[in-house]
Design a protein around this motif. Structure first.
Motif, mmCIF file in Angstrom:
data_model
loop_
_atom_site.group_PDB
_atom_site.id
_atom_site.type_symbol
_atom_site.label_atom_id
_atom_site.label_comp_id
_atom_site.label_asym_id
_atom_site.label_seq_id
_atom_site.Cartn_x
_atom_site.Cartn_y
_atom_site.Cartn_z
ATOM 1 N N PHE A 263 0.871 -1.180 0.000
ATOM 2 C CA PHE A 263 0.000 0.000 0.000
ATOM 3 C C PHE A 263 0.906 1.227 0.000
ATOM 4 O O PHE A 263 1.706 1.421 0.926
ATOM 5 C CB PHE A 263 -0.899 -0.010 1.244
ATOM 6 N N ILE A 264 0.769 2.086 -1.038
ATOM 7 C CA ILE A 264 1.657 3.237 -1.205
ATOM 8 C C ILE A 264 0.884 4.531 -0.957
ATOM 9 O O ILE A 264 -0.175 4.753 -1.545
ATOM 10 C CB ILE A 264 2.274 3.258 -2.620
ATOM 11 N N VAL A 265 1.468 5.382 -0.089
ATOM 12 C CA VAL A 265 0.865 6.683 0.186
ATOM 13 C C VAL A 265 1.923 7.761 0.008
ATOM 14 O O VAL A 265 3.107 7.464 -0.150
ATOM 15 C CB VAL A 265 0.297 6.748 1.630
ATOM 16 N N HIS A 266 1.495 9.013 0.034
ATOM 17 C CA HIS A 266 2.447 10.099 -0.184
ATOM 18 C C HIS A 266 2.858 10.799 1.100
ATOM 19 O O HIS A 266 3.716 11.679 1.083
ATOM 20 C CB HIS A 266 1.867 11.131 -1.162
ATOM 21 N N ARG A 267 2.240 10.416 2.248
ATOM 22 C CA ARG A 267 2.614 11.031 3.524
ATOM 23 C C ARG A 267 2.743 9.956 4.586
ATOM 24 O O ARG A 267 1.876 9.082 4.715
ATOM 25 C CB ARG A 267 1.556 12.049 3.968
ATOM 26 N N GLU A 268 3.810 10.024 5.362
ATOM 27 C CA GLU A 268 4.047 9.018 6.402
ATOM 28 C C GLU A 268 2.942 9.009 7.441
ATOM 29 O O GLU A 268 2.605 7.973 8.001
ATOM 30 C CB GLU A 268 5.405 9.267 7.068
ATOM 31 N N GLN A 269 2.342 10.174 7.667
ATOM 32 C CA GLN A 269 1.294 10.262 8.684
ATOM 33 C C GLN A 269 0.127 9.332 8.361
ATOM 34 O O GLN A 269 -0.525 8.805 9.258
ATOM 35 C CB GLN A 269 0.805 11.713 8.784
ATOM 36 N N ILE A 270 -0.131 9.127 7.089
ATOM 37 C CA ILE A 270 -1.257 8.295 6.676
ATOM 38 C C ILE A 270 -0.968 6.810 6.875
ATOM 39 O O ILE A 270 -1.873 6.005 7.061
ATOM 40 C CB ILE A 270 -1.599 8.573 5.193
ATOM 41 N N LEU A 271 0.316 6.436 6.858
ATOM 42 C CA LEU A 271 0.691 5.023 6.904
ATOM 43 C C LEU A 271 0.102 4.304 8.112
ATOM 44 O O LEU A 271 -0.466 3.216 7.993
ATOM 45 C CB LEU A 271 2.212 4.881 6.930
ATOM 46 N N TYR A 303 1.888 -7.606 4.716
ATOM 47 C CA TYR A 303 1.134 -6.403 4.342
ATOM 48 C C TYR A 303 2.022 -5.203 4.637
ATOM 49 O O TYR A 303 2.221 -4.839 5.806
ATOM 50 C CB TYR A 303 -0.176 -6.308 5.126
ATOM 51 N N LEU A 304 2.556 -4.613 3.575
ATOM 52 C CA LEU A 304 3.551 -3.554 3.732
ATOM 53 C C LEU A 304 2.962 -2.208 3.322
ATOM 54 O O LEU A 304 2.362 -2.077 2.249
ATOM 55 C CB LEU A 304 4.776 -3.865 2.870
ATOM 56 N N PHE A 305 3.170 -1.203 4.181
ATOM 57 C CA PHE A 305 2.639 0.130 3.956
ATOM 58 C C PHE A 305 3.818 1.082 3.798
ATOM 59 O O PHE A 305 4.610 1.269 4.736
ATOM 60 C CB PHE A 305 1.729 0.543 5.119
ATOM 61 N N ALA A 306 3.952 1.663 2.597
ATOM 62 C CA ALA A 306 5.160 2.413 2.262
ATOM 63 C C ALA A 306 4.834 3.818 1.800
ATOM 64 O O ALA A 306 3.791 4.067 1.181
ATOM 65 C CB ALA A 306 5.935 1.678 1.169
ATOM 66 N N THR A 307 5.753 4.748 2.077
ATOM 67 C CA THR A 307 5.652 6.084 1.489
ATOM 68 C C THR A 307 6.287 6.036 0.108
ATOM 69 O O THR A 307 7.247 5.292 -0.141
ATOM 70 C CB THR A 307 6.381 7.121 2.347
ATOM 71 N N ILE A 308 5.775 6.837 -0.789
ATOM 72 C CA ILE A 308 6.338 6.878 -2.136
ATOM 73 C C ILE A 308 7.770 7.409 -2.112
ATOM 74 O O ILE A 308 8.601 7.013 -2.933
ATOM 75 C CB ILE A 308 5.440 7.728 -3.078
ATOM 76 N N GLN A 309 8.061 8.277 -1.148
ATOM 77 C CA GLN A 309 9.402 8.839 -1.054
ATOM 78 C C GLN A 309 10.437 7.749 -0.804
ATOM 79 O O GLN A 309 11.566 7.819 -1.300
ATOM 80 C CB GLN A 309 9.464 9.887 0.075
ATOM 81 N N THR A 310 10.042 6.696 -0.064
ATOM 82 C CA THR A 310 10.976 5.613 0.253
ATOM 83 C C THR A 310 10.950 4.525 -0.812
ATOM 84 O O THR A 310 12.000 4.118 -1.330
ATOM 85 C CB THR A 310 10.637 4.997 1.626
ATOM 86 N N ILE A 311 9.779 4.033 -1.151
ATOM 87 C CA ILE A 311 9.683 2.895 -2.068
ATOM 88 C C ILE A 311 10.179 3.227 -3.458
ATOM 89 O O ILE A 311 10.591 2.352 -4.224
ATOM 90 C CB ILE A 311 8.228 2.366 -2.134
ATOM 91 N N SER A 312 10.182 4.513 -3.829
ATOM 92 C CA SER A 312 10.600 4.897 -5.188
ATOM 93 C C SER A 312 12.105 4.992 -5.351
ATOM 94 O O SER A 312 12.604 5.184 -6.460
ATOM 95 C CB SER A 312 9.970 6.247 -5.554
ATOM 96 N N LYS A 313 12.858 4.858 -4.257
ATOM 97 C CA LYS A 313 14.314 4.893 -4.360
ATOM 98 C C LYS A 313 14.822 3.583 -4.945
ATOM 99 O O LYS A 313 14.465 2.500 -4.453
ATOM 100 C CB LYS A 313 14.937 5.136 -2.981
ATOM 101 N N PRO A 314 15.664 3.642 -5.969
ATOM 102 C CA PRO A 314 16.139 2.405 -6.605
ATOM 103 C C PRO A 314 16.764 1.422 -5.631
ATOM 104 O O PRO A 314 16.546 0.204 -5.749
ATOM 105 C CB PRO A 314 17.163 2.908 -7.624
ATOM 106 N N ASP A 315 17.526 1.911 -4.659
ATOM 107 C CA ASP A 315 18.161 0.988 -3.722
ATOM 108 C C ASP A 315 17.166 0.363 -2.760
ATOM 109 O O ASP A 315 17.479 -0.606 -2.061
ATOM 110 C CB ASP A 315 19.263 1.696 -2.940
ATOM 111 N N VAL A 316 15.921 0.897 -2.724
ATOM 112 C CA VAL A 316 14.879 0.311 -1.888
ATOM 113 C C VAL A 316 14.024 -0.653 -2.698
ATOM 114 O O VAL A 316 13.844 -1.819 -2.307
ATOM 115 C CB VAL A 316 13.995 1.408 -1.253
#
Length: 951
Positions: A263-271, A303-316
């Motif tokens: 599940f991808i969101v754009h703000r950590e607060q929502i996670l 069930y993984l909940f990720a911010t787009i800022q983190t999951i979009s990094k190639p090394d992640v």
């Protein structure tokens, strides 16, 4: 006969008598018909010269529903009185505080034990009206409860009125004045009665069986399952803010049992809140759930909940196999056009990818729909969500913005005026009037520019309103910190610009203030939606929209109605009538604010090329192809007739402007399409369309077969209609400019053997582009035709142009509009069509005389003949002496170049004793004779339409 006397005769002696606007009424809330006691109450307040209410129970919501009317009355110097009580401790202290805030309202408290009155008395110039029944001043009583109320009118010497006023005046004298001191004493002893908590709170249990989908979610889940079963791997859900998108995602995950989910969101607060929601729905060990963000790296969770800022990094994301997740969900998917989202979406290969958003439309023309294979599984917009009671009720107040030296705030206003001490005082005064006493303010204020945002926040702080300004330049941690302060009650207001239009989840917000021009209906809905999420700690949200002299004001009713057809008449009705808002929500505007919206509507060009282009591109993105006219109708994006009639050239001409590689068609094919688009797609009569559709498969058809065809399809099949249909398609009906426009391109050929497609049309159908657009014209007409009763010549209360009316009435040939004027007769068939414009404007030049046509009631109107006419004129003799004529009435509210349609109000009959000749002054200052009379409607006009046309 006196107007009131006729109304009383109709109500109590003979219902067939002609009435007036003074008719007694039984008033019952009928939400299915959008008819409410609230509308009558507001109308009476707008018209009265003073008022006196005797009401036992009042809520802040009920008071909110009439606050703009009371403010308008105060501006006119009109005062009123209200008698209420402390019976059963129903009225809370904050309700009494709200009453004290209204400057033109005197309030007293009755000492009478068991005070349970519900009466509303209005003083008018020549009469008084009153509403008595079961409704208190609460929103449920005014809009949703099954209540009985009677509306009556009386002159001063009427006995019932005498008894009523005598009694209430006596009670008023015995009552106690409402003061701050009285409220303080009342509050000390106040013990509220137990009330059911109306907020919908999710179960705290982690048992998945306790979370069941609501109606909207059930339908969406079914559509998502069907989408997957059809072999699709991507889809979107479009759902208004606050309607439970996260729970919907969790419910869908539960029904498709993924081995691993992202599940991808754009703000950590929502996670964290999303994780809790999923666990509540799906259940299982909490260790199966994890967070992937800057502060947490739970790579191996089911069930993984990720911010787009983190999951979009190639090394992640390269830590994961591309097929690691069989179900991926993206929240606020309209953001997916950025590199971070695209990079992530391109890498992973789930079995299903779901995108969720409230607003898929983007201003940068990126095609979000295409990213999800144009699969919209389900869509629920604002009005639908209100209908399903998925959102927090709201009170929208359209209020007048600051004015100085006759100049009102507009798009060009200088910063110093926007942040002047006087404007701040003005804004705070309005907020104090419309906000609810006793409720801790948690407000969001949308400004027009950054400098205004910062300065207004500073000035609010100076006045004791704890505020902070947040803009696009504010860091994410700072934004989140200030949101927490607002939620905790440390702040009253967050001022913002450029951010918080979407992607923010602050259920605690109970006030939204708009101090900016409405740039688009999308942004308006986004900002309105910031406060619509339900919360156990708020009963409703207050929206205060400061309406300046903005050119885009016409967008406000469009957004509130969810009507994007660009129909000017609909926009006007949406400004005057607010019955379209469902449930206990309400829309209310001050009179000057309404005036500014009307001024903007008058300047709005519904077929402006820039607007048409924008809506065209939005729909093209959604469909991933060139839109057809039927697509605009099916999606409610735009009235297809606007596109088809652009410059009187048809939709193909518009497509040539929009698409570089649109296939070229022959000139005759272009003319035939022009005919279809300008004459038939409206669907007001489907005979022509059904006949053309049959001739595509049956080369020739006889007159007898045509009659059978029409009967089979539920269409009029009388000889006159059949003949008219053939005249239209063979072009013999058309004259002058229309005949020239379509010359040489008939659609049918009529011979002794039967009717067939014309050679011109047969040849044009061989061209693929023409064929597609021709079939689209037929489909569009059929879709539009569903709005009309095809078994009758006209459909009651639908709209028609003069050309429409004559063609549907089977006139033998077209009559140019300038030759029709106020009415047209067919003496052979005893048919009399009357066209009336009620509001002709101050500079009306469309006729020799500015006629005094007027709606008298839901049953009658006052009508003037053409000039010069006298009692011996042929049409007047018909009206005065002949009984076997079919007289049909068409009425439009205003005379505007861009809106030439008339409401069909049905058959009328003249009251012959009222037929009178008189002399009026023509447009050259000379006297000319006309004849006027009362015309009675065969069917009583719907109250809402009567009020709109009469207003």
């Amino acid at each position: 006969m006196d107007k009131l006397e006729t109304s009383l005769r109709k109500a109590f002696i003979d219902k067939n008598n002609t009435g007036s606007e003074l008719d007694p009424q039984l008033v019952i809330n009928q939400p299915d018909k959008h008819e409410f006691l609230l509308n009558l109450l507001q109308e009476q307040l707008e018209q009265c010269q003073s008022f006196l209410f005797s009401i036992a129970f009042i809520t802040p919501g009920g008071l909110n529903a009439i606050k703009t009317q009371l403010a308008d009355l105060n501006r006119k110097g009109v005062k009123g009185r209200l008698l209420t009580s402390d019976y059963l401790a129903f009225n809370a202290p904050e309700t009494f505080q709200e009453l004290l805030k209204i400057p033109n309202l005197d309030v007293r408290i009755s000492p009478k034990s068991g005070f349970h009155a519900k009466g509303y008395l209005f003083y008018h110039e020549n009469y008084k009206s009153f509403i008595i029944g079961s409704s208190n001043l609460t929103m449920t009583a005014l809009k949703t409860n099954y209540e009985w109320n009677v509306f009556l009118t009386s002159y001063d010497h009427g006995e019932i009125l005498h008894q009523l006023t005598e009694h209430i005046e006596m009670e008023w004298q015995l009552s106690t004045l409402l003061t701050k001191e009285w409220i303080i004493q009342y509050a000390e002893n106040y013990q509220p009665i137990t009330r059911e908590n109306l907020a919908l709170v999710a179960e705290k249990s982690s048992d998945s069986k306790t979370i069941q989908p609501n109606k909207m979610q059930s339908a969406a889940l079914e559509q998502l399952e069907q989408l997957r079963e059809s072999g699709e791997h991507r889809g979107m859900v479009i759902s208004a803010t606050g309607t439970g998108k996260t729970y919907l995602a969790a419910l869908d995950a539960r029904q498709c049992h993924p081995d691993r989910l992202l599940f991808i969101v754009h703000r950590e607060q929502i996670l964290h809140s999303a994780l809790k929601s999923f666990h509540r729905v799906i259940g299982g060990p909490i260790d199966n759930y994890g967070i992937l963000s800057g502060n947490s790296k739970d790579y191996d969770k089911k069930y993984l909940f990720a911010t787009i800022q983190t999951i979009s990094k190639p090394d992640v994301y390269k830590v994961f196999n591309p097929e690691a997740f069989d179900y991926i969900l993206i929240d606020e998917v309209h953001r997916s056009g950025t590199d971070s989202y695209l990079r992530t979406i391109d890498y992973f290969q789930p079995q299903f990818l779901l995108g969720m958003t409230a607003t898929p439309e983007r201003t940068d023309n990126f095609n979000i729909y295409e990213l999800f294979d144009n699969n919209v599984a389900y869509e629920i917009r604002l009005q639908d969500a209100l209908n399903e009671e998925l959102l927090c009720p709201f009170y929208y107040f359209g209020v007048t913005d600051f004015e100085k030296n006759g100049e009102t705030i507009d798009e060009t206003t200088q910063l110093q005026q926007l942040v002047s001490q006087e404007r701040v005082d003005f804004v705070l005064e309005k907020i104090a009037y419309y906000e609810t006493s006793g409720v801790k303010t948690k407000g969001l204020v949308f400004c027009s520019r950054r400098e205004e945002c910062y300065e207004l926040a500073r000035l609010f702080n100076e006045r004791g309103k704890k505020s902070v300004a947040l803009t696009g330049q504010t860091s994410m941690p700072e934004r989140e910190e200030q949101v927490k302060r607002l939620e905790n009650g440390e702040l009253e207001y967050i001022f913002t610009v450029d951010i918080f239009n979407e992607g923010i989840d602050i259920p605690a917000i109970n006030q939204v203030i708009m101090l900016r021009n409405t740039q688009s209906t999308i942004v308006f809905t986004q900002q309105l939606g910031r406060g619509l999420r339900k919360s156990p700690n708020k009963e409703f949200v207050t929206i205060i929209d400061f309406i300046g002299n903005y050119s885009n004001n016409y967008m406000i009713p469009m957004a509130l109605m969810g009507d994007y057809s660009n129909d000017l008449d609909n926009i006007r009705r949406g400004t005057l009538e607010t019955q379209y808002i469902s449930g206990i929500s309400a829309v209310n505007m001050e009179q000057i604010a309404k005036k500014r919206i009307f001024e903007a509507i008058d300047q709005f060009k519904p077929d402006d090329m820039r607007q048409l282009k924008e809506k065209y591109l939005q729909l093209k993105n959604r469909l991933n192809r060139v839109p057809l006219l039927a697509d605009f109708k099916a999606t409610g994006t735009l009235d297809p007739e606007l596109l088809a009639s652009k410059n009187n050239k048809g939709y193909y001409f518009f497509l040539q402007k929009m698409e570089k590689d649109i296939p070229v068609i022959s000139k005759k094919a272009e003319t035939l399409l022009k005919f279809m688009h300008l004459e038939l797609i409206g669907g007001k009569r489907l005979n022509e369309v059904v006949l053309l559709e049959r001739l595509l498969s049956q080369k020739e058809i006889s007159l007898k077969e045509i009659v059978n065809l029409f009967n089979k399809n539920g269409l009029r099949a009388d000889d006159e209609t059949v003949h008219s249909t053939l005249q239209v398609l063979s072009l013999t009906y058309y004259v002058s400019a229309s005949a020239k426009r379509y010359a040489g391109c008939p659609l049918i050929t009529i011979t002794d053997n039967g009717i067939s497609l014309s050679n011109e049309l047969v040849k044009a159908l061989e061209e693929p582009m023409f064929y597609d657009l021709f079939m689209d014209s037929i489909e569009t007409a059929k879709l539009n035709g569903k709005d009309y009763d095809q078994t009758h010549m006209f459909t009651m209360y639908e709209k028609y142009t003069r050309d429409d009316a004559l063609q549907l009435a089977n006139f033998k040939e077209q009559v140019p509009g300038v030759n029709i004027g106020g009415y047209k007769l067919d003496k052979e068939r005893h048919l009399f069509l009357i066209f009336v414009t009620l509001d002709k404007g101050d500079d009306f030049q469309g006729a020799q005389v500015k006629y005094g046509d007027e709606l008298l009631s839901q049953q009658a109107m006052h009508w003037y003949s053409k000039a010069p006419r006298n009692l011996q004129s042929p049409e007047i003799k018909i009206l005065k002496h002949e009984d076997n004529w079919n007289i049909l009435m068409f009425v439009q509210k205003r005379a505007l170049e861009q809106d030439k349609k008339f409401y069909y109000l049905g058959r009328v009959q003249p009251q012959r004793e009222t037929i009178t000749q008189t002399t009026v002054i023509n447009n050259q200052g000379k006297g000319t004779s006309v004849v006027h009379m009362q015309l009675d409607f065969e069917q009583t006009l719907p109250l809402s339409l009567y009020k709109y046309l009469k207003n």
